[in-house]
Scaffold this motif. Sequence first.
Motif, PDB file in Angstrom:
ATOM      1  N   ALA A 156       1.718  12.717   8.896  1.00  0.00           N
ATOM      2  CA  ALA A 156       2.773  11.705   8.965  1.00  0.00           C
ATOM      3  C   ALA A 156       2.653  10.875  10.234  1.00  0.00           C
ATOM      4  O   ALA A 156       2.823   9.646  10.204  1.00  0.00           O
ATOM      5  N   ASP A 157       2.376  11.516  11.351  1.00  0.00           N
ATOM      6  CA  ASP A 157       2.205  10.782  12.608  1.00  0.00           C
ATOM      7  C   ASP A 157       1.075   9.773  12.492  1.00  0.00           C
ATOM      8  O   ASP A 157       1.180   8.635  12.970  1.00  0.00           O
ATOM      9  N   THR A 158      -0.001  10.177  11.842  1.00  0.00           N
ATOM     10  CA  THR A 158      -1.145   9.272  11.672  1.00  0.00           C
ATOM     11  C   THR A 158      -0.787   8.101  10.770  1.00  0.00           C
ATOM     12  O   THR A 158      -1.079   6.936  11.090  1.00  0.00           O
ATOM     13  N   VAL A 159      -0.148   8.392   9.644  1.00  0.00           N
ATOM     14  CA  VAL A 159       0.223   7.331   8.699  1.00  0.00           C
ATOM     15  C   VAL A 159       1.182   6.339   9.341  1.00  0.00           C
ATOM     16  O   VAL A 159       1.004   5.112   9.235  1.00  0.00           O
ATOM     17  N   LEU A 160       2.207   6.834  10.042  1.00  0.00           N
ATOM     18  CA  LEU A 160       3.170   5.941  10.676  1.00  0.00           C
ATOM     19  C   LEU A 160       2.529   5.167  11.828  1.00  0.00           C
ATOM     20  O   LEU A 160       2.866   3.998  12.044  1.00  0.00           O
ATOM     21  N   GLY A 161       1.612   5.803  12.542  1.00  0.00           N
ATOM     22  CA  GLY A 161       0.918   5.090  13.617  1.00  0.00           C
ATOM     23  C   GLY A 161       0.075   3.949  13.082  1.00  0.00           C
ATOM     24  O   GLY A 161       0.086   2.837  13.638  1.00  0.00           O
ATOM     25  N   HIS A 162      -0.662   4.190  12.004  1.00  0.00           N
ATOM     26  CA  HIS A 162      -1.464   3.128  11.394  1.00  0.00           C
ATOM     27  C   HIS A 162      -0.574   2.005  10.856  1.00  0.00           C
ATOM     28  O   HIS A 162      -0.920   0.815  10.970  1.00  0.00           O
ATOM     29  N   GLY A 171      10.739   3.057  14.735  1.00  0.00           N
ATOM     30  CA  GLY A 171       9.471   3.693  15.066  1.00  0.00           C
ATOM     31  C   GLY A 171       8.267   2.868  14.672  1.00  0.00           C
ATOM     32  O   GLY A 171       7.190   3.005  15.271  1.00  0.00           O
ATOM     33  N   LEU A 172       8.439   1.996  13.676  1.00  0.00           N
ATOM     34  CA  LEU A 172       7.348   1.136  13.223  1.00  0.00           C
ATOM     35  C   LEU A 172       7.323  -0.202  13.957  1.00  0.00           C
ATOM     36  O   LEU A 172       6.549  -1.094  13.605  1.00  0.00           O
ATOM     37  N   GLY A 173       8.177  -0.340  14.967  1.00  0.00           N
ATOM     38  CA  GLY A 173       8.179  -1.563  15.765  1.00  0.00           C
ATOM     39  C   GLY A 173       8.920  -2.714  15.134  1.00  0.00           C
ATOM     40  O   GLY A 173       8.713  -3.878  15.527  1.00  0.00           O
ATOM     41  N   GLY A 204      15.413  10.730   2.032  1.00  0.00           N
ATOM     42  CA  GLY A 204      14.176  11.466   1.848  1.00  0.00           C
ATOM     43  C   GLY A 204      13.757  12.210   3.101  1.00  0.00           C
ATOM     44  O   GLY A 204      14.447  12.200   4.118  1.00  0.00           O
ATOM     45  N   CYS A 205      12.606  12.845   3.004  1.00  0.00           N
ATOM     46  CA  CYS A 205      12.078  13.617   4.134  1.00  0.00           C
ATOM     47  C   CYS A 205      10.719  13.047   4.535  1.00  0.00           C
ATOM     48  O   CYS A 205      10.523  11.848   4.479  1.00  0.00           O
ATOM     49  N   VAL A 206       9.788  13.902   4.913  1.00  0.00           N
ATOM     50  CA  VAL A 206       8.542  13.423   5.522  1.00  0.00           C
ATOM     51  C   VAL A 206       7.666  12.666   4.529  1.00  0.00           C
ATOM     52  O   VAL A 206       7.089  11.627   4.864  1.00  0.00           O
ATOM     53  N   LEU A 220       5.732   7.206   2.592  1.00  0.00           N
ATOM     54  CA  LEU A 220       5.779   6.208   1.516  1.00  0.00           C
ATOM     55  C   LEU A 220       6.456   4.926   1.997  1.00  0.00           C
ATOM     56  O   LEU A 220       5.967   3.821   1.721  1.00  0.00           O
ATOM     57  N   PHE A 221       7.556   5.053   2.717  1.00  0.00           N
ATOM     58  CA  PHE A 221       8.266   3.880   3.231  1.00  0.00           C
ATOM     59  C   PHE A 221       7.365   3.050   4.140  1.00  0.00           C
ATOM     60  O   PHE A 221       7.345   1.813   4.055  1.00  0.00           O
ATOM     61  N   ALA A 222       6.613   3.720   5.001  1.00  0.00           N
ATOM     62  CA  ALA A 222       5.704   2.995   5.892  1.00  0.00           C
ATOM     63  C   ALA A 222       4.655   2.226   5.093  1.00  0.00           C
ATOM     64  O   ALA A 222       4.377   1.043   5.367  1.00  0.00           O
TER      65      ALA A 222
END
Length: 306
Positions: A159-165, A207-209, A280-282, A287-289
């Motif tokens: 999740a950290d990787t997906v949200l970071g990208h 978190g996504l800026g 939702g959760c993680v 998916l949202f990102a």
Amino acid sequence: MNRRAMLSALLGAGALAATALSDVALAGDARLAPPRRIVVLDWGLTEMVLSIGVVPVGIANTRDFRRNYTACDVPESVVDLGLMFQPNMELLFALKPDLIVIAPAHATLRAALERVAPTVTLGLYRSSETPYTAARAETLRLARLLGCEARAEALLARADTVLGHARTALATLPGASGKPLFMVNFIDEAHVRVFGPNSFYGELMTGLGLQNAWQNAAHAGAFSTTGFDVLGSVPDATLLYMKPLASSVANMMKTSPLWHAMPFTNEGRMIGLPRVPPDGCVLSAMLFARVLVDAFGQTGAAKEHA
């Protein structure tokens, strides 16, 4: 003490059992195998259980869960136990679960469920001012109880990787970074639910800026229900809304003079997003990102070719 009695003693102490989950997992009898036949009566918690590689033997209303929680795959083997707050007790007994997972809203059912199997209450992440962060913590606590900590840690790292990208991608997409964004669900043709910074969507947007346009201090909760006319209060905002729209809402968008007076309508700053649950959760967070990156990417490409 047998396994059922020990789990009952550890998990049946109160509705705040989620707080004690880490203690249960760390201090419990190492000779006891983790629960394997899990029943979950809450959809957000069903996502949480599935996200760490545990397939429940039964959940509430499988058809509507699949429709609303699209980040999850639910095997056909999972039994549909009926309504979330009126589960089929005969089926529940027949499944012989060794753990039932419920949310705080199931408090009135807890005594009856405890007669079937040890029951644990989770889902406190929804009332947190940082629901995504709280959902991550609850996922880890649940994983300790179910003996799959490594899978939970791998999930959170992914999740950290997906949200970071996604954050990196959104920073380069026109209309995303630095622009105010309303995130809404339409309730009917006149009213919307606007999600603030303390909501699941809102924490992820930050978190996504991204800049949440709903910053009114008088509306500090996760969301506010209001007439859609207030969305005109931030003239340069873009409207993000969850699809699909009810036919009455779609018709309003075609015929309402007030709707057509909204700045985002006139200037083409409206983006419909595929369904992501607001509690939702993680898996839903990832998916949202992805949904946001895809939506802004397609919008930018469409403007370039206009």
